[in-house]
Motif scaffolding. Structure first.
Motif, PDB file in Angstrom:
ATOM      1  N   ASN A  46      -4.903   6.063  -2.469  1.00  0.00           N
ATOM      2  CA  ASN A  46      -3.512   6.492  -2.632  1.00  0.00           C
ATOM      3  C   ASN A  46      -2.670   5.438  -3.342  1.00  0.00           C
ATOM      4  N   LEU A  47      -2.997   4.156  -3.117  1.00  0.00           N
ATOM      5  CA  LEU A  47      -2.293   3.092  -3.843  1.00  0.00           C
ATOM      6  C   LEU A  47      -2.597   3.198  -5.340  1.00  0.00           C
ATOM      7  N   GLU A  81       2.959 -10.608   6.637  1.00  0.00           N
ATOM      8  CA  GLU A  81       3.876  -9.506   6.351  1.00  0.00           C
ATOM      9  C   GLU A  81       3.220  -8.170   6.730  1.00  0.00           C
ATOM     10  N   ILE A  82       3.975  -7.319   7.439  1.00  0.00           N
ATOM     11  CA  ILE A  82       3.524  -5.931   7.629  1.00  0.00           C
ATOM     12  C   ILE A  82       4.060  -5.147   6.430  1.00  0.00           C
ATOM     13  N   LEU A  83       3.159  -4.761   5.550  1.00  0.00           N
ATOM     14  CA  LEU A  83       3.546  -4.177   4.267  1.00  0.00           C
ATOM     15  C   LEU A  83       3.887  -2.700   4.375  1.00  0.00           C
ATOM     16  N   PHE A  94       3.783   4.672  -1.265  1.00  0.00           N
ATOM     17  CA  PHE A  94       2.688   3.857  -1.794  1.00  0.00           C
ATOM     18  C   PHE A  94       3.121   3.094  -3.046  1.00  0.00           C
ATOM     19  N   ASN A  95       4.048   3.655  -3.795  1.00  0.00           N
ATOM     20  CA  ASN A  95       4.585   2.901  -4.929  1.00  0.00           C
ATOM     21  C   ASN A  95       5.369   1.691  -4.424  1.00  0.00           C
ATOM     22  N   LEU A 106       4.673   0.133  -1.681  1.00  0.00           N
ATOM     23  CA  LEU A 106       3.643  -0.814  -1.252  1.00  0.00           C
ATOM     24  C   LEU A 106       3.182  -1.658  -2.437  1.00  0.00           C
ATOM     25  N   HIS A 107       2.974  -1.001  -3.579  1.00  0.00           N
ATOM     26  CA  HIS A 107       2.588  -1.736  -4.787  1.00  0.00           C
ATOM     27  C   HIS A 107       3.637  -2.771  -5.157  1.00  0.00           C
ATOM     28  N   GLN A 108       4.912  -2.377  -5.088  1.00  0.00           N
ATOM     29  CA  GLN A 108       5.991  -3.309  -5.444  1.00  0.00           C
ATOM     30  C   GLN A 108       6.035  -4.490  -4.468  1.00  0.00           C
ATOM     31  N   ARG A 109       5.792  -4.248  -3.189  1.00  0.00           N
ATOM     32  CA  ARG A 109       5.794  -5.338  -2.205  1.00  0.00           C
ATOM     33  C   ARG A 109       4.641  -6.311  -2.468  1.00  0.00           C
ATOM     34  N   ILE A 110       3.490  -5.760  -2.842  1.00  0.00           N
ATOM     35  CA  ILE A 110       2.339  -6.622  -3.151  1.00  0.00           C
ATOM     36  C   ILE A 110       2.659  -7.511  -4.355  1.00  0.00           C
TER      37      ILE A 110
END
Length: 282
Positions: free
Chosen positions: A20-21, A234-236, A266-267, A269-273
């Motif tokens: 999904n990511l 971090e809890i992402l 999920f987008n 999540l990508h930005q946080r990573i």
């Protein structure tokens, strides 16, 4: 960029997060690499057309019986016990061999030479703009790191999402090493917390930065939250225990496919990573 997905424990939702990511990232080349080579399953969610297939080989020793003097030096050298001398007969146990080459390089009679043994395949499929690289270990073969290396050699310039095997042993270390960031997927159970602890220790020994995604998030998540706080993790993202997500997963349908809300999450999540990776570099 290489983003690995690991869990420490099987069945926590690594592939759910990885697929999904990968599907939520727009406007740049994205590739997902399935390094869970003993049981790859990303292809269940990402069905596409096969565009390439390669066989993977590793080298094992082959004995030239006419030259072997049965000195046993190769058996003494092999720390993996892959060589053994019985009376005057030299035997090689292929499944124990790690292809270090010590036996054929140090044989005083030059009675050993490397021999290519097929151990699996690497397949590449195309799903619209996304590429899936799948490594598969041949049945009856036990050493998976060479397949994982072959899969990771397919990394591209762009975003590489690398779905790893469960646990924290050699195959996982091979998967996460040299990645820019590792997403650890866990579940709020004592087993999940135990294996998360082992996975964090492994990643810190490899100097790979990491964050946590809690799958099946609920009332018991406090134990994971406490661990993350204590270890400065971090809890992402949190994925709730939800019947609709379970139904979608069981049908092989990525949850971002029919949900704009999960596409957005999920987008994010990508930005946080990306921010975490940038912070680590600074």
């Amino acid at each position: 960029m290489k983003i690995s997905i690991a869990s420490g424990k099987g069945g926590t939702g690594k592939t759910l997060v990885a697929t999904n990511l990968a599907l939520s990232i727009d406007n740049q080349p994205v590739q997902i690499l399935d390094c869970d080579v003993e049981e790859p399953n990303a292809h269940i969610f990402l069905k596409g057309d096969l565009i390439d297939e390669q066989r993977v080989y590793t080298q094992i020793p082959k004995v030239n019986e006419n030259q072997c003097q049965s000195c046993g030096k190769c058996a003494d050298l092999c720390v993996f016990n892959a060589m053994a001398l019985f009376d005057k007969t030299l035997l090689c146990f292929d499944d124990l061999c790690h292809s270090c080459g010590a036996c054929w390089q140090l044989c005083p009679e030059q009675a050993l030479e490397p021999f290519d043994k097929e151990i699996g395949t690497v397949k590449k499929t195309k799903i619209n703009d996304l590429t899936l690289v799948t490594g598969t270990l041949k049945i009856g073969t036990h050493i998976s790191p060479p397949i994982i290396k072959a899969v990771k050699e397919q990394c591209i310039t762009g975003i590489n999402i690398i779905d790893g095997p469960p646990g924290s042993s050699c195959p996982v270390m091979e998967t996460v090493s040299d990645t820019d960031y590792c997403v650890l997927v866990t579940e709020p159970t004592p087993f999940g917390l135990n294996d998360l602890t082992l996975a964090v220790e492994m990643l810190r020994s490899l100097a790979v930065p990491c964050g946590v995604v809690i799958n099946r998030d609920g009332a018991d998540s406090a134990m994971i939250e406490k661990f993350c706080q204590h270890n400065n993790l971090e809890i992402l993202m949190r994925i709730p225990l939800d019947i609709k997500i379970a139904q979608s997963y069981s049908q092989g349908i990525p949850i971002v496919q029919n949900s704009g809300e999960w596409q957005r999450k999920f987008n994010q999540l990508h930005q946080r990573i990306l921010k975490e990776v940038q912070a680590c570099k600074n």
